[in-house]
Design an enzyme around this catalytic site. Structure first.
Site, PDB file in Angstrom:
ATOM      1  N   HIS A  21      40.885  31.406 -11.293  1.00  0.00           N
ATOM      2  CA  HIS A  21      41.744  32.177 -10.388  1.00  0.00           C
ATOM      3  C   HIS A  21      42.444  33.313 -11.138  1.00  0.00           C
ATOM      4  CE1 HIS A  21      44.401  32.632  -6.835  1.00  0.00           C
ATOM      5  NE2 HIS A  21      45.292  33.017  -7.735  1.00  0.00           N
ATOM      6  N   GLU A  22      43.073  32.974 -12.258  1.00  0.00           N
ATOM      7  CA  GLU A  22      43.811  33.991 -13.008  1.00  0.00           C
ATOM      8  C   GLU A  22      42.876  34.988 -13.674  1.00  0.00           C
ATOM      9  OE1 GLU A  22      46.823  34.281 -12.467  1.00  0.00           O
ATOM     10  OE2 GLU A  22      47.158  32.327 -11.534  1.00  0.00           O
ATOM     11  N   HIS A  25      42.299  37.785 -11.275  1.00  0.00           N
ATOM     12  CA  HIS A  25      43.378  38.786 -11.313  1.00  0.00           C
ATOM     13  C   HIS A  25      43.267  39.657 -12.568  1.00  0.00           C
ATOM     14  CE1 HIS A  25      45.399  37.227  -7.843  1.00  0.00           C
ATOM     15  NE2 HIS A  25      45.752  36.081  -8.395  1.00  0.00           N
TER      16      HIS A  25
END
Length: 455
Positions: A21-22, A25
């Protein structure tokens, strides 16, 4: 050992999902030209860190292993007076609204991409699953009313192909949530032509299910269950009731006390229900009929007493393994991810209006428990679980709740429509409300976890 395995499996699941997920980003921020100051796995105090790259981004492990974050150069969080002029253009809030949307949306999209890749790999490898062949439906059940017969093989539900038990379950819960009638196509033996089969369409109602029924074995509540093999004995325990009665490995049990035995499950249930009571068994041994009496030994566990004869009875259902080529597997994975995401959203909507119980909300304890269980089953189950949790994380982060990615995307959507950003005052109030909503959801999830653990 089970506790250690559960903890390790949970850390693998959580660590994988947080990093993916990170990383979404992070990569989007770098692609859009935003300077990334820190990439942290975990929250709170930093326990380990190293700096790498042209920007000397800090890669860190933090004390609380529930989540993670990417810290970018952001005027709302840092004093820019000491920032080099060359870096000011790389500050997050100075980017166009479309770049900010890309950066924020990349995290949930990375979770969906992970699920697609995992599912595609599993479809290419081939997943062994029970076929959608049915047991005889209990009397008065919805399945019995629809005309389900023992040995029926489900091939389609509402026109969509069914190739396994899990596919059948998935399509049925999709209909049960909306209380729709299921049009089930089955293949069954044709009594007019020995050895041949025919297709029939059955109409099964799902509106008789209650909200509570959807939380557990809802297929069983409808009367749908996996077909099981005949009651054929396996290994016989030494000096147990079965051996003393004269039973042998390979004996096929056809009746108990004159009542026909449908399958292995029915046989085991009859034995367990008769502790200390003599049972007359009728069966076949090497094609020859026999009759004998066996008395199940009473065994007590958790305050309950049941019968046992110390004989193995294989109950594994009919299995099938099918693998797909890369293109087909990728298409199947995209469809699976889409269907799972939309069903998750519909279930959340049903919770809000009271049509589905809030008991379905789970927290870290339940996630850890299931992670351990699937890890013990095997790598295929474990990877499937990671994919499903990744989808759930992606969906939850896209909800329009302030402090989540979905809340930020809502702000930026308003900015696209109005041409100006949401006011700081409104953003602060919305963020407080969002934190309140998240805390409430966390408390509900933890309460449900504790209730499940106790029960």
């Amino acid at each position: 050992m089970m506790l250690i395995q559960t903890v390790l499996a949970f850390l693998v699941v959580l660590g994988t999902l947080v990093v993916v997920h990170e990383l979404g980003h992070y990569l989007a921020a770098r692609w859009c030209g935003v300077k990334v100051l820190r990439f942290s796995v975990g929250m709170g105090r930093i326990v380990w860190s190293r700096r790498f790259g042209r920007d000397q981004t800090e890669w860190a492990l933090s004390a609380l292993p529930l989540g993670g974050y990417v810290k970018m150069l952001d005027a709302r969080e840092q004093d820019l007076s000491k920032i080099a002029p060359a870096d000011l253009a790389r500050e997050f809030t100075r980017q166009s609204v479309w770049r900010r949307i890309i950066i924020v949306a990349a995290g949930p999209l990375a979770n969906f991409l992970l699920a697609i890749l995992v599912f595609a790999g599993l479809y290419m490898y081939g997943i062994p699953e029970p076929t959608a062949r049915l047991r005889a439906a209990p009397a008065h059940s919805a399945a019995a009313q629809a005309g389900v017969q023992a040995g029926d093989l489900v091939t389609r539900v509402n026109g969509q192909a069914v190739d396994s038990w899990s596919t059948l379950r998935w399509k049925m819960i999709d209909l049960a949530v909306d209380r729709e009638v299921a049009r089930i196509e089955v293949m069954r033996a044709d009594p007019q032509r020995p050895g041949a089969s025919r297709t029939e369409e059955l109409r099964l109602r799902t509106d008789m299910l209650s909200v509570a029924d959807l939380e557990g074995d809802f297929l069983g509540k409808l009367g749908l269950d996996l077909a099981r093999p005949a009651a054929v004995l396996g290994r016989i325990g030494a000096d147990g009731p079965a051996e003393r009665a004269g039973l042998r490995s390979g004996d096929a049990i056809t009746a108990i006390d004159g009542r026909p035995v449908a399958d292995a499950v029915a046989f085991v249930e009859s034995v367990r229900a008769a502790p200390g009571r003599a049972l007359t068994l009728t069966g076949l041994r090497q094609g020859q009929p026999f009759t004998l009496s066996v008395t199940p030994a009473p065994v007590s566990k958790d305050g309950k007493t049941f019968g046992r004869i110390q004989a193995e009875v294989p109950m594994a259902p009919e299995m099938a393994v099918s693998s797909s080529g890369p293109i087909k597997a990728l298409g199947q994975a995209v469809v699976k991810t889409w269907d799972t995401s939309t069903l998750t959203l519909r279930m959340l909507g049903k919770m809000l209006v009271g049509e589905v119980s809030w008991k379905n909300i789970t927290g870290p304890i339940t996630i850890a428990d299931y992670a351990g269980q699937t890890a013990r089953i095997g790598i295929i189950s474990f990877l499937s679980y990671i994919a499903f949790i990744s989808i759930s994380l992606g969906v939850m982060n896209l909800l329009p709740i302030p402090v989540l990615d979905g809340g930020l995307l809502l702000y930026y959507s308003v900015e696209v429509l109005t041409g100006r950003p949401v006011s700081e005052r409104f953003g602060e109030l919305a963020q407080r409300a969002g934190i309140g909503i998240l805390m409430t959801l966390m408390m509900v999830a933890m309460f449900n976890d504790i209730v499940r653990l106790i029960s």
